[in-house]
Design an enzyme around this catalytic site. Structure first.
Site, short mmCIF file in Angstrom:
data_model
loop_
_atom_site.label_atom_id
_atom_site.label_comp_id
_atom_site.label_asym_id
_atom_site.label_seq_id
_atom_site.Cartn_x
_atom_site.Cartn_y
_atom_site.Cartn_z
CB THR A 101 -0.88 0.07 1.26
OG1 THR A 101 -0.03 0.20 2.42
CG2 THR A 101 -1.75 -1.15 1.41
CG ASP A 102 1.12 5.98 -1.11
OD1 ASP A 102 2.10 6.12 -0.36
OD2 ASP A 102 0.83 6.80 -1.99
CD1 TRP A 103 4.92 4.88 5.21
CD2 TRP A 103 4.82 3.77 3.27
NE1 TRP A 103 5.97 3.99 5.17
CE2 TRP A 103 5.94 3.30 4.00
CE3 TRP A 103 4.55 3.19 2.04
CZ2 TRP A 103 6.77 2.29 3.53
CZ3 TRP A 103 5.39 2.20 1.56
CH2 TRP A 103 6.49 1.76 2.30
N GLY A 104 -0.26 4.36 4.61
CA GLY A 104 -1.59 4.71 5.12
C GLY A 104 -2.69 4.50 4.11
N GLY A 105 -2.41 3.74 3.05
CA GLY A 105 -3.37 3.57 1.97
C GLY A 105 -4.27 2.36 2.08
#
Length: 785
Positions: free
Chosen positions: A229-233
Site C-alpha cells: 500500500t501507499d503509506w496509510g493507503g
C-alpha cells in the site's frame, strides 16, 4: 506451488499475518524463530531518502545525505533509456551502502493535468515514453539486487482528496493511458514490488480492486512481485489481501494483523490466499535481504558527476532567437532572480532529498570568463511586490550586454498532498520581466520548476532565450553553466505539451475532482492526444526542444515492422537528436488520437556525420483496447508511420497496412458525436455515461449525510460546531505555518485534512482507538449518545 511451502507450514497463523504489515515506519517484520529477516524500504525515487531519526512520509524530518538526481519529469526530457537506467543503478548502489533493500519508485502516473502537485515525480503525459523510461530505471535499480517499487497503481491523477477521491474513468482510457506504462514496466522489467495508490477507481479502492489487481496485474500481466500500500493507503485489510495486496505500510501496531487472523478463523478469508501472500513476501525478503550483507563504499563525487551528467542531458532549450545562446567570453552579463542564488532543484514531500553537495548558478557564473556586472535578487521568492528589488534589477540590466533572469516556482508551489492553483508564474516575476524588457532586449530566462507553465514572455516580442532546467537535482548549476556557455549542446525535448493558457487544457473543466469523484470526461484526449487531434495551438508541442546545431532526415525504408532512416548533423557543432516515431491511422472510423508516439531513438552526431537509425515496432503500436472483446484490437486499413524531430515537426513518412483484429463498431465516430466533434471540454452526462458503461455517482458530498470512517476532516466543516471547530483549528495551524515561512509543513496540513477517519487508529498505533473515532463521529453528526 508455493516456493517456500515448507517454511510456511512451520509458521503459526499469527506469524503469517504478521508479515502482512510493517515492523515500524520503514521495515518489514522479522520472525527470528524461523530465521526470517526483515528488510528496510526508503522513499525515492530520485535519491535515497533514508531517515536516521524520526520517520515520516511527507519529507518533513531530516534524512541522511544522499545524491539528489534530477526528478522523473526532468529525466524524461532526456528521452535517454541508458541514462535513466544508469541513474537507477547509481540510486541502488547508495541503497546497498545503507543496507536498504527496496526503494519506493519510480513514479509513473500519467500526467492527466498539468496542475497535479506531484507531476514533478512523474515522467510524461504519454504512456509509451513513461513505460519505456520507467522500465529502464527499474532495470537499473534491480541490477544491484535492490527492489524497485513502481507507483502509484493506478490513476493517482490528483493530490487533492487523494486518499478518498473516486477516479471515474472508462475502461478503454484506463487501459490505453493509465495502465499502459505499468504494463510495459511489469512485462519488460519485472519489478519486485508495486505500490498501490490511495484513491478509488470507479468506486473501489485501488489496493482492494479485484479487476485492477487480480484480473489485470496478476492474471493478464503475470506479475510475480509484492504489492505494498501507499503509506496509510489501506482501507479494508482483508479485502486488500483478497485482491492481492500483500504488504500494508507503515506498521499499525498489530491492529490489522488481528483482522487477518480473525478473518481466517471465521472463514471469511481462505488461508491459501494468506499463504500465497506470505510466499510472495518471503521471496521478496530473501531475495533483497542480501544487500544488507554487502559492503559497498560510495564515491560520492562520482555519483555527483552522474547527477551533473543527467541534468545536462535533460535540460530543454525552448527559445534561442538570433542565437543569443551560447554566451561568449567577456560578454557583460547581469544576473537577476532569487533562483540564481538559491537554486530550486527538487520537489517536496516524500521525495525530498538531503543532497551531498549543492552549488548555485551565481557562484559558478562568477568563476567563468563572462564579465558578470552584478547580481540582483529581482523578486521575493515566496511572492509579494517589491519596487526596490525591481528597481535594482532594472538598473543592473541597463549596464549589461545580456541579462540572465532566473525564474520559476517556489518550494510551496509543487509538493505531495497539494495541487497547483494555476499555471501562471507569480505576478512579481512577470512584472520583473516586463520592466527588464524596457531597458534590455537581450534577455535569457532560466526556468526552474517541475512542469508546465504559461510563458507569455516567450512571445515573438518577448525574451530571446529560454532554458527550462525543470528540477535538475544537485548538479543543476554545473549542468546549466555548461549549457549556457556551449560546453554542452542541449539535447532535451519536452515530454509534455505546453499550452498557451490553462483554459486550453482538455481536462481543465473537470480537474481536480473537488469532493467525492474526479470525472475523466476527456477520456483518451489528454495532452498532445487532444491538442494535436483537435488542432488546438500550443506554445510548445510534445517532443519539442532546440539544439545549437541542425539535423536533416532522409531515406526512410520500412521492412515489415522495422523502420530505418538517416539523420545528418548539418550544423557546425556536435549534438544529439531525438528522432520520434508516431503512428497515425488513415481514415479512422473510431474515436482515437490523431497520432501516438510508438518509438524513438536518441543519437549523437559530429558535424557532417550521418547515421542510420532503425526503430522496431510491434503489433501493440497499432492497437486500441476493445471493451467488448476484453482484449486489444486493431482497426483494419492503412497506417502512416511518421518520423519527426517533434510531434509538430514531422520529416519523413511511410505507410503500412494492417489486418483487422477484434474489430467492432463500439467506438465508431457516429456513436460518440461529442468526442468526434472535438467538444472535449463540454462532454454531456449522456455521452460520458455511454463511454463509461454505467451511471457515474454524484460528484459532490451531501452535507446532510452523516460522516463515516471513510470521510475526512475536510468534510467536517459542513457539520455542527464541533466539525467546524476541528476544521478551523487545522486551517489556523496552516495559516500560522505560512506566516512563519514553513511552506512544507503548511502544505502538509492538507495531508491531515484529507485523511480518512479510518486511518487515525492505524497511524497512531491504536493510541486513538477506533471506538474514540466512532464516538467523535457520532458527536459531529449530532448524536451525543
Amino acid at each position: 506451488m508455493l516456493k517456500y511451502e515448507a517454511l510456511i507450514n512451520k509458521m503459526t497463523l499469527e506469524e503469517k499475518a504478521s508479515l502482512m504489515s510493517g515492523e515500524n515506519f520503514w521495515n518489514t517484520k522479522a520472525i527470528k524463530r524461523l530465521n526470517i529477516p526483515g528488510i528496510m524500504m526508503t522513499d525515492g525515487p530520485h535519491g535515497l531518502r533514508k531517515q536516521g531519526g524520526k520517520a515520516d512520509h511527507l519529507g518533513l524530518n531530516a534524512s541522511i545525505p544522499a545524491t539528489c538526481y534530477p526528478t522523473a519529469a526532468t529525466l524524461a526530457n532526456s528521452w535517454d533509456k541508458q541514462l535513466v537506467e544508469e541513474v537507477g543503478q547509481f540510486l541502488a548502489r547508495e541503497c546497498v551502502s545503507e543496507n536498504v533493500s527496496a526503494i519506493l519508485g519510480p513514479g509513473l502516473n500519467i500526467k492527466r493535468n498539468p496542475l497535479c502537485g506531484r507531476n514533478f515525480e512523474y515522467f510524461s503525459e504519454d504512456p509509451f515514453l513513461t513505460g519505456t523510461l520507467a522500465s529502464a530505471q527499474v532495470t537499473g535499480i534491480q541490477s544491484e539486487g535492490v527492489a524497485a517499487c513502481p507507483k502509484h497503481f493506478a490513476v493517482n491523477s490528483q493530490e487533492h482528496m487523494r486518499m478518498t477521491i473516486d477516479e471515474i474513468v472508462d475502461e478503454r482510457s484506463l487501459r490505453e493511458l493509465y495502465l499502459e506504462g505499468f504494463r510495459r514496466v511489469v512485462e519488460k522489467a519485472a519489478p519486485q514490488m508495486m505500490m498501490s495508490s490511495y484513491n478509488k477507481i470507479n468506486g473501489i479502492y485501488a489496493n482492494e480492486h479485484p479487476h485492477l489487481m487480480n484480473e489485470i496485474l496478476y492474471d493478464e500481466w503475470n506479475y510475480q512481485g509484492v504489492v505494498v500500500t501507499d503509506w496509510g493507503g489501506n482501507n479494508e485489510r482483508v479485502a486488500g489481501l483478497k485482491a492481492g495486496n500483500q504488504l500494508e505500510m507503515p506498521a499499525t501496531n498489530g491492529i490489522t494483523d488481528k483482522e487477518i487472523v480473525e478473518a481466517v478463523t471465521d472463514g471469511n478469508l481462505a488461508e491459501t490466499i494468506l499463504d500465497e501472500a506470505v510466499d510472495r513476501m518471503l521471496s521478496l525478503v530473501f531475495t533483497t535481504h542480501a544487500v544488507a550483507e554487502r559492503e559497498l563504499t560510495i564515491d560520492l563525487e562520482e555519483h555527483h558527476q552522474k547527477a551533473v551528467e543527467a541534468a545536462k542531458r535533460s535540460m530543454v532549450l525552448l527559445k534561442n532567437s538570433a542565437e543569443i545562446l551560447p554566451l561568449h567570453p567577456q560578454e557583460k552579463v547581469a544576473i537577476v532572480g532569487d533562483f540564481a542564488n538559491k537554486p530550486r532543484y527538487q520537489g517536496a514531500g516524500s521525495s525530498l532529498i538531503n543532497p551531498t553537495q549543492l552549488q548555485s548558478p551565481l557562484e559558478l557564473l562568477e568563476k567563468t570568463q563572462l564579465d558578470v556586472v552584478g547580481y540582483a535578487q529581482g523578486f521575493k521568492r515566496m511572492g509579494g511586490k517589491s519596487k526596490s528589488l525591481i528597481k535594482q534589477a532594472v538598473e543592473l540590466a541597463g549596464n549589461a550586454d545580456k541579462v540572465l533572469v532566473f525564474m520559476g516556482l517556489d518550494e510551496s508551489s509543487e509538493a505531495e498532498g497539494i495541487d497547483r492553483d494555476t499555471l501562471e508564474l507569480p505576478d512579481n516575476q512577470l512584472q520583473l520581466i516586463n520592466e527588464l524588457l524596457k531597458v534590455n532586449q537581450e534577455i535569457v530566462v532560466v526556468l526552474a520548476g517541475g512542469g508546465v507553465l504559461e510563458l507569455p514572455f516567450a512571445d515573438e516580442s518577448g525574451v530571446k532565450g529560454l532554458v527550462h532546467t525543470y528540477l535538475a537535482g544537485q548538479g543543476s548549476a554545473e549542468a546549466l553553466i555548461a549549457v549556457l556557455l556551449g560546453e554542452y549542446n542541449p539535447s532535451g525535448k519536452l515530454s509534455e505539451s505546453y499550452p498557451f493558457t490553462y483554459g486550453d487544457v482538455p481536462s481543465a473543466p473537470y480537474y481536480p475532482g473537488r469532493e467525492a469523484t474526479s470525472e475523466h470526461r476527456e477520456g483518451l484526449f489528454i495532452g498532445y492526444r487532444y491538442f494535436d487531434t483537435m488542432n488546438v495551438p500550443v506554445r510548445y508541442s510534445f517532443g519539442y526542444g532546440l539544439s545549437y546545431t541542425q539535423f536533416a532526415y532522409s531515406n526512410i525504408v520500412r521492412t515489415d515492422l522495422s523502420v530505418s532512416f538517416n539523420i545528418t548533423n548539418t550544423g557546425k557543432v556536435a549534438g544529439e537528436e531525438i528522432a520520434q516515431l508516431y503512428v497515425e491511422k488513415a481514415d479512422t472510423k473510431i474515436i482515437r488520437a490523431k497520432r501516438e508516439l510508438k518509438g524513438y531513438a536518441k543519437v549523437r552526431l559530429e558535424p557532417g556525420e550521418t547515421k542510420t537509425i532503425t526503430i522496431n515496432l510491434d503489433e501493440q503500436a497499432f492497437a486500441y483496447y476493445s471493451v467488448m472483446h476484453e482484449d486489444w484490437a486493431i482497426e483494419a486499413g492503412v497506417y502512416r508511420i511518421q518520423i519527426g524531430s517533434s510531434l509538430q515537426d514531422i520529416r519523413l513518412e511511410t505507410t503500412i497496412e494492417c489486418a483487422a483484429k477484434n474489430e467492432s463498431d463500439e467506438f465508431n465516430l457516429d456513436r460518440y458525436p461529442e468526442y468526434a466533434s472535438g467538444n472535449i471540454q463540454a462532454i454531456s452526462d449522456e455521452e460520458f455515461h455511454k463511454l463509461l458503461g454505467y451511471y457515474q455517482p454524484a460528484a459532490l458530498w451531501s452535507p446532510a449525510d452523516p460522516l463515516g470512517m471513510n470521510d475526512t476532516i475536510a468534510q467536517a466543516k459542513n457539520k455542527n460546531w464541533l466539525g467546524k471547530l476541528t476544521y478551523g483549528t487545522v486551517m489556523l495551524v496552516k495559516k500560522c505555518l505560512t506566516i512563519v515561512k514553513q511552506p512544507l509543513w503548511a502544505n502538509n496540513i492538507y495531508f491531515v485534512l484529507n485523511m480518512p477517519f479510518r486511518q487515525i487508529e492505524r497511524f497512531t498505533g491504536g493510541k486513538v482507538s477506533r471506538k474514540k473515532v466512532e464516538r467523535y463521529l457520532r458527536w459531529i453528526n449530532g448524536n451525543t449518545k
